[in-house]
Scaffold this motif. Structure first.
Motif, PDB file in Angstrom:
ATOM      1  N   ARG A   1      -0.650  -9.304  -4.700  1.00 32.57           N
ATOM      2  CA  ARG A   1       0.208  -8.245  -5.037  1.00 32.57           C
ATOM      3  C   ARG A   1      -0.463  -7.255  -6.377  1.00 32.57           C
ATOM      4  O   ARG A   1      -1.012  -6.170  -6.426  1.00 32.57           O
ATOM      5  CB  ARG A   1       1.264  -8.436  -6.587  1.00 32.57           C
ATOM      6  CG  ARG A   1       2.086  -6.846  -5.807  1.00 32.57           C
ATOM      7  CD  ARG A   1       3.549  -7.270  -6.127  1.00 32.57           C
ATOM      8  NE  ARG A   1       4.921  -7.168  -5.626  1.00 32.57           N
ATOM      9  CZ  ARG A   1       5.774  -7.248  -6.133  1.00 32.57           C
ATOM     10  NH1 ARG A   1       5.801  -6.217  -6.824  1.00 32.57           N
ATOM     11  NH2 ARG A   1       6.695  -8.177  -4.939  1.00 32.57           N
TER      12      ARG A   1
ATOM     13  N   ASP B   1       4.188  -3.581  -3.825  1.00 38.08           N
ATOM     14  CA  ASP B   1       4.598  -4.836  -3.628  1.00 38.08           C
ATOM     15  C   ASP B   1       3.805  -4.210  -1.775  1.00 38.08           C
ATOM     16  O   ASP B   1       4.724  -3.447  -1.249  1.00 38.08           O
ATOM     17  CB  ASP B   1       6.420  -5.148  -3.026  1.00 38.08           C
ATOM     18  CG  ASP B   1       7.308  -5.610  -2.336  1.00 38.08           C
ATOM     19  OD1 ASP B   1       6.110  -6.178  -0.829  1.00 38.08           O
ATOM     20  OD2 ASP B   1       8.075  -6.147  -2.643  1.00 38.08           O
ATOM     21  N   PHE B   2       3.084  -4.546  -0.651  1.00 41.97           N
ATOM     22  CA  PHE B   2       2.737  -3.848  -0.078  1.00 41.97           C
ATOM     23  C   PHE B   2       3.326  -4.240   1.657  1.00 41.97           C
ATOM     24  O   PHE B   2       3.938  -3.140   2.302  1.00 41.97           O
ATOM     25  CB  PHE B   2       1.374  -4.953   0.059  1.00 41.97           C
ATOM     26  CG  PHE B   2       0.997  -6.419   0.108  1.00 41.97           C
ATOM     27  CD1 PHE B   2       1.545  -7.015   1.190  1.00 41.97           C
ATOM     28  CD2 PHE B   2       0.606  -6.516  -0.814  1.00 41.97           C
ATOM     29  CE1 PHE B   2       1.158  -8.273   1.247  1.00 41.97           C
ATOM     30  CE2 PHE B   2       0.642  -8.053  -1.079  1.00 41.97           C
ATOM     31  CZ  PHE B   2       1.042  -8.373  -0.204  1.00 41.97           C
ATOM     32  N   ASP B   3       4.223  -5.115   1.256  1.00 42.82           N
ATOM     33  CA  ASP B   3       5.740  -5.221   2.688  1.00 42.82           C
ATOM     34  C   ASP B   3       5.894  -4.224   2.408  1.00 42.82           C
ATOM     35  O   ASP B   3       6.844  -3.496   3.788  1.00 42.82           O
ATOM     36  CB  ASP B   3       6.140  -6.273   2.219  1.00 42.82           C
ATOM     37  CG  ASP B   3       5.071  -7.844   2.755  1.00 42.82           C
ATOM     38  OD1 ASP B   3       4.387  -7.689   3.236  1.00 42.82           O
ATOM     39  OD2 ASP B   3       5.968  -9.100   2.505  1.00 42.82           O
ATOM     40  N   HIS B   4       6.847  -3.855   1.102  1.00 34.91           N
ATOM     41  CA  HIS B   4       7.835  -2.513   0.594  1.00 34.91           C
ATOM     42  C   HIS B   4       6.778  -1.302   1.343  1.00 34.91           C
ATOM     43  O   HIS B   4       7.245  -0.235   1.969  1.00 34.91           O
ATOM     44  CB  HIS B   4       8.241  -2.334  -0.675  1.00 34.91           C
ATOM     45  CG  HIS B   4       9.395  -1.724  -0.681  1.00 34.91           C
ATOM     46  ND1 HIS B   4      10.003  -1.500  -1.882  1.00 34.91           N
ATOM     47  CD2 HIS B   4       9.539  -0.022   0.229  1.00 34.91           C
ATOM     48  CE1 HIS B   4      10.963  -1.170  -1.534  1.00 34.91           C
ATOM     49  NE2 HIS B   4      10.366   0.347  -1.119  1.00 34.91           N
TER      50      HIS B   4
ATOM     51  N   ALA C   1       4.384  -0.729   3.025  1.00 37.65           N
ATOM     52  CA  ALA C   1       3.440  -0.403   3.965  1.00 37.65           C
ATOM     53  C   ALA C   1       4.863   0.622   4.910  1.00 37.65           C
ATOM     54  O   ALA C   1       4.462   0.848   6.254  1.00 37.65           O
ATOM     55  CB  ALA C   1       4.016  -1.995   5.343  1.00 37.65           C
ATOM     56  N   GLN C   2       6.180  -0.055   3.952  1.00 33.67           N
ATOM     57  CA  GLN C   2       7.680   1.290   5.418  1.00 33.67           C
ATOM     58  C   GLN C   2       7.674   2.156   4.745  1.00 33.67           C
ATOM     59  O   GLN C   2       8.927   3.440   5.181  1.00 33.67           O
ATOM     60  CB  GLN C   2       8.714  -0.103   4.894  1.00 33.67           C
ATOM     61  CG  GLN C   2       8.774  -0.870   5.279  1.00 33.67           C
ATOM     62  CD  GLN C   2       8.216  -1.769   6.689  1.00 33.67           C
ATOM     63  OE1 GLN C   2       9.012  -1.170   7.755  1.00 33.67           O
ATOM     64  NE2 GLN C   2       7.222  -2.521   7.174  1.00 33.67           N
TER      65      GLN C   2
ATOM     66  N   ALA D   1      -1.272  -0.626   3.058  1.00 38.81           N
ATOM     67  CA  ALA D   1      -1.003  -1.740   2.905  1.00 38.81           C
ATOM     68  C   ALA D   1      -0.604  -2.774   3.957  1.00 38.81           C
ATOM     69  O   ALA D   1      -0.227  -3.774   4.571  1.00 38.81           O
ATOM     70  CB  ALA D   1       0.769  -1.503   1.940  1.00 38.81           C
ATOM     71  N   ARG D   2      -0.381  -1.311   5.257  1.00 39.24           N
ATOM     72  CA  ARG D   2      -0.656  -2.222   6.680  1.00 39.24           C
ATOM     73  C   ARG D   2      -1.402  -3.121   6.316  1.00 39.24           C
ATOM     74  O   ARG D   2      -1.253  -4.132   7.315  1.00 39.24           O
ATOM     75  CB  ARG D   2       0.086  -1.209   6.837  1.00 39.24           C
ATOM     76  CG  ARG D   2       1.163  -0.305   7.134  1.00 39.24           C
ATOM     77  CD  ARG D   2       1.179   1.439   7.630  1.00 39.24           C
ATOM     78  NE  ARG D   2       2.335   1.439   7.572  1.00 39.24           N
ATOM     79  CZ  ARG D   2       3.025   2.956   7.613  1.00 39.24           C
ATOM     80  NH1 ARG D   2       1.658   3.845   8.389  1.00 39.24           N
ATOM     81  NH2 ARG D   2       3.895   3.642   7.443  1.00 39.24           N
TER      82      ARG D   2
ATOM     83  N   GLN E   1      -1.134  -6.196   5.386  1.00 39.40           N
ATOM     84  CA  GLN E   1      -0.302  -7.773   5.867  1.00 39.40           C
ATOM     85  C   GLN E   1      -0.902  -8.089   7.171  1.00 39.40           C
ATOM     86  O   GLN E   1      -0.747  -9.237   7.210  1.00 39.40           O
ATOM     87  CB  GLN E   1       0.584  -6.989   6.409  1.00 39.40           C
ATOM     88  CG  GLN E   1       1.725  -6.685   5.635  1.00 39.40           C
ATOM     89  CD  GLN E   1       3.075  -5.185   5.909  1.00 39.40           C
ATOM     90  OE1 GLN E   1       2.911  -4.779   6.824  1.00 39.40           O
ATOM     91  NE2 GLN E   1       3.873  -5.731   5.984  1.00 39.40           N
ATOM     92  N   GLU E   2      -1.394  -7.324   7.596  1.00 43.11           N
ATOM     93  CA  GLU E   2      -3.030  -8.058   8.661  1.00 43.11           C
ATOM     94  C   GLU E   2      -3.651  -9.352   8.266  1.00 43.11           C
ATOM     95  O   GLU E   2      -4.076 -10.110   8.981  1.00 43.11           O
ATOM     96  CB  GLU E   2      -3.228  -6.438   9.535  1.00 43.11           C
ATOM     97  CG  GLU E   2      -2.485  -5.595  10.486  1.00 43.11           C
ATOM     98  CD  GLU E   2      -3.127  -4.744  10.532  1.00 43.11           C
ATOM     99  OE1 GLU E   2      -2.868  -3.865  11.565  1.00 43.11           O
ATOM    100  OE2 GLU E   2      -4.728  -4.177  10.414  1.00 43.11           O
TER     101      GLU E   2
ATOM    102  N   SER F   1      -4.038 -15.708   2.893  1.00 43.34           N
ATOM    103  CA  SER F   1      -3.379 -14.703   1.567  1.00 43.34           C
ATOM    104  C   SER F   1      -4.921 -13.848   1.332  1.00 43.34           C
ATOM    105  O   SER F   1      -5.784 -13.909   2.020  1.00 43.34           O
ATOM    106  CB  SER F   1      -3.097 -15.202  -0.090  1.00 43.34           C
ATOM    107  OG  SER F   1      -5.120 -15.988  -0.122  1.00 43.34           O
TER     108      SER F   1
END
Length: 203
Positions: free
Chosen positions: A39, A74-77, A79-80, A109-110, A113-114, A121
């Protein structure tokens, strides 16, 4: 040219600290110390992309606002995020309201994730690009390096945006992939010790 200046305690620091009083704390506690937290790595890449064309002082002053706006990076967040989020951020006076850079962070961010799905990581991928310690390195006045050019090229190939060689080089300096503290800087030895003790992340 002298590459250091006296710090608040009289010990020498990198000359760029003279640009702003708040730089001393950032220089002494963060800049150049190795980072393996995904992060934090994503945050720094994002902030460096926002800095493009601006000064680091501007970004550093707004860093807490950026963290709040992007949910702690928070890249998972992130990304949305959708158009409503972009509209919200464009109204946020606490950050840099640049649509292209905001959209780049969401895109990246997306892409993060990829990359994590492929590499395990973000840290493992980033640290794979640490320059060979045997390389002579580049002077502190440099704004790019062969490694930053290569990493920038690979990130762009993976679809990342606003990650040019200069942005990536500043990121590498800050995250400890190189020790770019000036010879004679009081913090240089601390950073070198931290880099020596640092366990490089593996996929």
């Amino acid at each position: 040219m002298n590459t250091t200046i006296p710090g608040p305690d009289g010990r020498p620091r990198c000359r760029w600290c003279a640009a702003a009083p708040e730089f001393f704390a950032y220089h002494d506690r963060e800049w150049g110390f190795p980072v393996s937290d995904d992060r934090r790595l994503f945050e720094k890449l994002s902030l460096e992309s926002f800095q493009s064309g601006l000064s680091w002082r501007t970004i550093l002053a707004k860093r807490e606002n950026f963290r709040k706006a992007f949910h702690g990076f928070d890249f998972d967040h992130v990304a949305q995020f959708d158009e409503a989020d972009i509209a919200r951020l464009l109204q946020d006076a606490g950050i840099i309201r640049h649509r292209g850079k905001i959209e780049a962070v969401i895109n990246n961010a997306r892409r993060a994730q990829e990359l994590i799905a492929q590499e395990g990581s973000l840290a493992a991928y980033i640290w794979r690009h640490e320059p060979d310690p045997a390389d002579p390195g580049t002077p502190q006045t440099a704004s790019t390096s062969a490694t930053s050019v290569a990493l920038s090229k690979d990130l762009k190939k993976r679809g990342w945006k606003f990650v040019g060689p200069t942005t990536v080089y500043a990121f590498m300096q800050a995250m400890g992939l190189i020790n770019d503290h000036a010879e004679g800087c009081a913090v240089r030895a601390e950073v070198e010790a931290a880099r020596t003790a640092f366990e490089r992340p593996k996929a």
